[in-house]
Scaffold this active site. Sequence first.
Site, mmCIF file in Angstrom:
data_model
loop_
_atom_site.group_PDB
_atom_site.id
_atom_site.type_symbol
_atom_site.label_atom_id
_atom_site.label_comp_id
_atom_site.label_asym_id
_atom_site.label_seq_id
_atom_site.Cartn_x
_atom_site.Cartn_y
_atom_site.Cartn_z
ATOM 1 N N ASP A 93 -11.167 -5.008 -58.380
ATOM 2 C CA ASP A 93 -9.800 -4.561 -58.588
ATOM 3 C C ASP A 93 -9.651 -4.019 -60.009
ATOM 4 O OD1 ASP A 93 -6.907 -5.188 -57.153
ATOM 5 O OD2 ASP A 93 -6.750 -5.154 -59.329
ATOM 6 N N HIS A 128 -4.959 -13.219 -58.554
ATOM 7 C CA HIS A 128 -4.285 -13.643 -59.796
ATOM 8 C C HIS A 128 -3.668 -15.039 -59.661
ATOM 9 C CE1 HIS A 128 -4.840 -9.660 -61.339
ATOM 10 N NE2 HIS A 128 -4.034 -9.102 -60.454
ATOM 11 N N ASP A 188 13.280 -3.916 -58.784
ATOM 12 C CA ASP A 188 12.316 -4.393 -59.771
ATOM 13 C C ASP A 188 11.193 -3.357 -59.842
ATOM 14 O OD1 ASP A 188 10.335 -5.563 -61.296
ATOM 15 O OD2 ASP A 188 10.620 -7.565 -60.468
ATOM 16 N N HIS A 199 -7.365 -4.758 -62.012
ATOM 17 C CA HIS A 199 -6.900 -5.866 -62.849
ATOM 18 C C HIS A 199 -7.872 -7.048 -62.760
ATOM 19 C CE1 HIS A 199 -3.064 -3.717 -61.798
ATOM 20 N NE2 HIS A 199 -2.919 -3.826 -63.099
ATOM 21 N N TYR A 242 -2.619 0.295 -54.865
ATOM 22 C CA TYR A 242 -1.203 0.616 -54.672
ATOM 23 C C TYR A 242 -0.942 2.108 -54.517
ATOM 24 C CZ TYR A 242 -1.174 -4.211 -55.990
ATOM 25 O OH TYR A 242 -1.441 -5.556 -56.006
#
Length: 649
Positions: A172, A135, A20, A174, A285
Amino acid sequence: MGTALVYHEDMTATRLLWDDPECEIERPERLTAALDRLRQRGLEQRCLRLSAREASEEELGLVHSPEYVSLVRETQVLGKEELQALSGQFDAIYFHPSTFHCARLAAGAGLQLVDAVLTGAVQNGLALVRPPGHHSQRAAANGFCVFNNVAIAAAHAKQKHGLHRILVVDWDVHHGQGIQYLFEDDPSVLYFSWHRYEHGRFWPFLRESDADAVGRGQGLGFTVNLPWNQVGMGNADYVAAFLHLLLPLAFEGQMQATPECFAHLTQLLQVLAGGRVCAVLEGGYHLESLAESVCMTVQTLLGDPAPPLSGPMVPCQSALESIQSARAAQAPHWKSLQQQDVTAVPMSPSSHSPEGRPPPLLPGGPVCKAAASALSSLLDQPCLCPAPSVRTAVALTTPDITLVLPPDVIQQEASALREETEAWARPHESLAREEALTALGKLLYLLDGMLDGQVNSGIAATPASAAAATLDVAVRRGLSHGAQRLLCVALGQLDRPPDLAHDGRSLWLNIRGKEAAALSMFHVSTPLPVMTGGFLSCVLGLVLPLAYGFQPDLVLVALGPGHGLQGPHAALLAAMLRGLAGGRVLALLEEDSTPQLAGILARVLNGEAPPSLGPSSVASPEDVQALMYLRGQLEPQWKMLQCHPHLVA
């Protein structure tokens, strides 16, 4: 009290079991790379290590539905195909047989950290966790997040410890929509998020990630979104967002920030809530950048000075547009923003300007342009401060038995050579007396130790009658012995020496001047605000933007005759200036200052949080007028003052 590091190796167990490309970046190495770097730098050893515990299902239920907790529990017995099928029901999620255990450890680590900080076992700390959480929603996993670790910790702080005001800062890349949804109608939690948005074209593609999403019901104004609409936001953009948006509210009730920037942002947060900061790992990441950012955060929590920031401190046009949009959206709910005009700043003189006229030099005379050019060339040569062997030293002429200092703050007894001290004192009649000469010798020895990298910060005393002359010597000594850019914040009756060169190497800010005056881009004077709110506005809206734009490698804070500053206010100023110059800050006090003032400044310069300023208050109309006048005069030269995009060239 120390810094906690909460971790458990079991959190590396969960991993992606199928192909993925979207999810493969959330991997165990995110934790091991950060932990390895902490160990290499010797930072883990300096922390109180706590092994994470699992959060109970009752604790998970503080923000999640029983049905959702049950669904995640059941993943422990599912096979690979069943896990993949279940994961496909959510956005950017993968489940693993160890997910329930790991996610409970991640949530439990946040709970342990909150308990340790709020019971006084530690001052602050970092929970190094995965999977992330911001999230995750009440009944849904999302974006690699299973349980909402920070939201659970905030709800726990309210329920178990009775907290009524909690600030959650989410930096972050996001948007943490899960935290926003859980607290959007709750006025006890102020949620601040800056995130890549690109006008809704960046994940999670939500309209409610924009600046006009400000909460609902009783929580109106307690959701603060700062959406970045282009990539490449840098250090100046993030610092400007803190100074012009987050901190004013906090005191009242593909991005390019460097790892060093996280140290500065963490340090700015430590002036809030008595320094009770709980940092929890969310995203990140890129392993190298993540490891460096974690190290910078832990170093700052431990009280180490923040390293200098790289790059020009000029916010970009897009960042200013975002900051202005967020300020305009929040203004109806916050008095600190209501007092400031959130549209254009008028370039007209006020009653605080000299003789009602704007300063003639500032718009761009030859001296101003030459100095600005000199500053620009100096900023191209950043001066990195070496790691000092002594963090803070105090040089007093006469020891005071009532002075209480932290155990690692040294009391300096040595002085500069007599002949050298007399040579520096010779131009000043007020330094001829023996007591003034003795104080000057101690200051010169301390200052040399700071310039040589042996001492990071310090406090020196001088007789009140010799304060101006001693400060003059300190400025000239600093500039002639290694400091390339020197910031002097002078409070009280301390005027800038008239023969000090206007060469862009020194920036002189006088607080408690007779009037608001920008005498040049490097010489600014403002009256001392009469209310705490006005003082905060002055520091956040004037002093710090100028200081970060100047990027000094030495800071002098002088509390001279009639400075009028109370201990907590002086401590806050010193704590926030400590983010500059690698923490190389020298505070100059009058000899008859109280030992309590010297003690509180020593603790702050040594890395402790400043005490509370007491009940919040708004700035007086006169203080607001003076601040806005000075900002209007100085914004064309000092871009960090800007929070209005129309002023960008």
